[in-house]
Design an enzyme around this catalytic site. Structure first.
Site, PDB file in Angstrom:
ATOM      1  N   ASN A   9       0.911  -1.206   0.069  1.00 29.21           N
ATOM      2  CA  ASN A   9       0.000   0.021   0.079  1.00 29.21           C
ATOM      3  C   ASN A   9       0.982   1.373  -0.055  1.00 29.21           C
ATOM      4  OD1 ASN A   9      -1.974   1.967   0.512  1.00 29.21           O
ATOM      5  ND2 ASN A   9      -2.577   1.377   2.512  1.00 29.21           N
ATOM      6  N   TRP A  10       1.036   1.869  -1.003  1.00 27.35           N
ATOM      7  CA  TRP A  10       1.824   2.996  -1.320  1.00 27.35           C
ATOM      8  C   TRP A  10       1.287   4.451  -0.556  1.00 27.35           C
ATOM      9  CZ3 TRP A  10       3.778   1.816  -7.056  1.00 27.35           C
ATOM     10  CH2 TRP A  10       4.579   0.607  -6.789  1.00 27.35           C
ATOM     11  N   LYS A  11       0.179   4.228  -0.173  1.00 31.84           N
ATOM     12  CA  LYS A  11      -0.465   5.482   0.238  1.00 31.84           C
ATOM     13  C   LYS A  11      -0.375   6.870  -0.577  1.00 31.84           C
ATOM     14  CE  LYS A  11      -0.089   3.199   4.620  1.00 31.84           C
ATOM     15  NZ  LYS A  11      -0.155   3.266   5.969  1.00 31.84           N
ATOM     16  N   HIS A  97      -9.379   1.183   5.084  1.00 27.83           N
ATOM     17  CA  HIS A  97      -7.923   1.420   5.699  1.00 27.83           C
ATOM     18  C   HIS A  97      -7.948   2.223   6.845  1.00 27.83           C
ATOM     19  CE1 HIS A  97      -3.815   2.498   6.582  1.00 27.83           C
ATOM     20  NE2 HIS A  97      -3.634   1.298   5.762  1.00 27.83           N
ATOM     21  N   GLU A  99      -6.198   4.677   7.957  1.00 29.24           N
ATOM     22  CA  GLU A  99      -6.195   6.034   7.566  1.00 29.24           C
ATOM     23  C   GLU A  99      -7.566   6.804   7.232  1.00 29.24           C
ATOM     24  OE1 GLU A  99      -2.539   5.476   5.501  1.00 29.24           O
ATOM     25  OE2 GLU A  99      -1.519   5.072   7.502  1.00 29.24           O
ATOM     26  N   GLU A 169      -5.162  -4.822  10.627  1.00 29.24           N
ATOM     27  CA  GLU A 169      -4.050  -3.979  10.779  1.00 29.24           C
ATOM     28  C   GLU A 169      -4.341  -3.170  12.002  1.00 29.24           C
ATOM     29  OE1 GLU A 169      -2.161  -2.680   6.876  1.00 29.24           O
ATOM     30  OE2 GLU A 169      -3.867  -1.468   6.924  1.00 29.24           O
ATOM     31  N   GLY A 175       2.748   2.208  10.842  1.00 32.29           N
ATOM     32  CA  GLY A 175       3.795   3.302  10.600  1.00 32.29           C
ATOM     33  C   GLY A 175       4.663   3.471  11.906  1.00 32.29           C
ATOM     34  N   SER A 215       3.942  -2.475  10.414  1.00 38.31           N
ATOM     35  CA  SER A 215       5.414  -2.346  10.226  1.00 38.31           C
ATOM     36  C   SER A 215       5.967  -3.822   9.750  1.00 38.31           C
ATOM     37  CB  SER A 215       5.496  -1.918  11.777  1.00 38.31           C
ATOM     38  OG  SER A 215       5.286  -0.705  12.110  1.00 38.31           O
ATOM     39  N   GLY A 236       3.216  -1.359   4.267  1.00 40.70           N
ATOM     40  CA  GLY A 236       3.077   0.331   3.820  1.00 40.70           C
ATOM     41  C   GLY A 236       4.767   0.522   3.671  1.00 40.70           C
ATOM     42  N   GLY A 237       5.101   1.177   4.495  1.00 45.82           N
ATOM     43  CA  GLY A 237       6.781   1.707   4.361  1.00 45.82           C
ATOM     44  C   GLY A 237       7.684   0.890   3.702  1.00 45.82           C
TER      45      GLY A 237
HETATM   46  P1  13P Z   1       3.283   0.098   7.751  1.00 45.84           P
HETATM   47  O1  13P Z   1       3.728  -1.123   6.870  1.00 45.84           O
HETATM   48  O2  13P Z   1       4.060   1.352   7.104  1.00 45.84           O
HETATM   49  O3  13P Z   1       3.287   0.044   9.123  1.00 45.84           O
HETATM   50  O4  13P Z   1       1.964   0.334   7.168  1.00 45.84           O
HETATM   51  C1  13P Z   1       0.920  -0.722   7.172  1.00 45.84           C
HETATM   52  C2  13P Z   1      -0.374  -0.071   6.478  1.00 45.84           C
HETATM   53  O5  13P Z   1      -0.992   0.709   6.695  1.00 45.84           O
HETATM   54  C3  13P Z   1      -0.501  -0.944   5.363  1.00 45.84           C
HETATM   55  O6  13P Z   1      -1.821  -0.593   4.776  1.00 45.84           O
END
Ligand code: 13P
Length: 252
Positions: A9-11, A97, A99, A169, A175, A215, A236-237
């Site tokens: 997920n590149w956000k 998600h 967020e 999640e 994050g 993470s 994510g990251g």
């Molecule tokens: P991180 O891997 O950066 O913690 O993010 C997870 C995430 O929100 C994937 O949708």
């Protein structure tokens, strides 16, 4: 048999050039891997979906969307519909998600509408949910997750579950660098699978992929993915660097 899935997920990261180069980097390396029963997904931002899809041609990479609006079309400035996604061959969308829930105020009720629209339009849904830190500290995490699933998904007929992937999640792990332990992930995933068995049947419980997100990185992916009810990850990251993302894919 349920699929193993590693999804990035590149956000709101990567411009068009960076998107193309990241897809190219992943494509090059995964070519050499035997990825039987394993899907590799990336979710760039809307404006880069087509560019990413073009670069992903002739590879295992599936390009998916991060969100969509619940209405078919109309006066919803700034929004994207299921048909628009389908018109550029996107087959999967992330819904719910954390967020979207916390920053953009998306409620369980709204998410249920989005899920309905996506299913009607025959899109696959990656449905995200997870508890806050205070829920876990107060030992309320199972209730919170059950409630999110009941409100967002449990109105669906069992047949619709062919198009659902779950992504647990825990918000406190997103994050933050803090990951749920493999045991905590397994415990929650087994709880979720049990709920599916109770609400639906063994077939839905056994065939629904449940991803863990929060993470995940090359150093912890293998241990998390080794757990019986963890079918992959939503990353994510660590999905923003081709080498790290590919290491996570290898871990599965
Ligand atoms: P991180 O891997 O950066 O913690 O993010 C997870 C995430 O929100 C994937 O949708």
């Amino acid at each position: 048999m349920r699929s193993k899935i590693v999804a990035g997920n590149w956000k709101m990261n990567n411009d068009c050039k960076q998107t193309k180069s990241l897809v190219k980097g992943i494509k090059k390396t995964i070519k050499k891997l035997s990825l039987e029963n394993t899907r590799v997904l990336v979710a760039p931002t809307f404006v880069n979906l087509s560019a990413a899809a073009k670069r992903a041609i002739k590879s295992k990479i599936e390009v998916v969307a991060q969100n969509m609006h619940q209405a078919s079309n109309g006066a919803f400035t700034g929004e994207i519909s299921a048909d628009m996604l389908k018109s550029i061959d996107i087959k999967t969308v992330i819904i719910g998600h954390s967020e979207r829930r916390s920053i953009f105020g998306e409620t369980d009720e709204l998410l249920a509408k989005k899920v309905n629209t996506a299913i009607e339009k025959e899109l696959e849904v990656i449905f995200c949910f997870g508890e806050q830190l205070e829920d876990r500290k107060s030992d309320n995490h199972f209730n919170v997750v059950k409630n999110q699933l009941e409100k967002g998904l449990f109105h669906l007929e069992s047949i619709a579950w062919n198009h659902i992937v779950l992504a647990y999640e825990p918000v406190w792990a997103i994050g933050t660098g803090e990951t749920a332990s493999p045991e905590q992930a397994q415990e929650m995933h087994a709880f979720i699978r049990n709920l599916l068995e109770e609400k639906y049947n063994t077939s839905v419980a056994d065939t629904t992929s449940i991803l863990y997100g929060g993470s995940v990185k090359p150093s912890n992916a293998k241990e998390i993915f080794s757990k019986e009810d963890v079918d992959g990850g939503l990353i994510g990251g660590a999905s923003l660097k081709a080498e790290d993302f590919v290491e996570i894919i290898k871990a599965i």
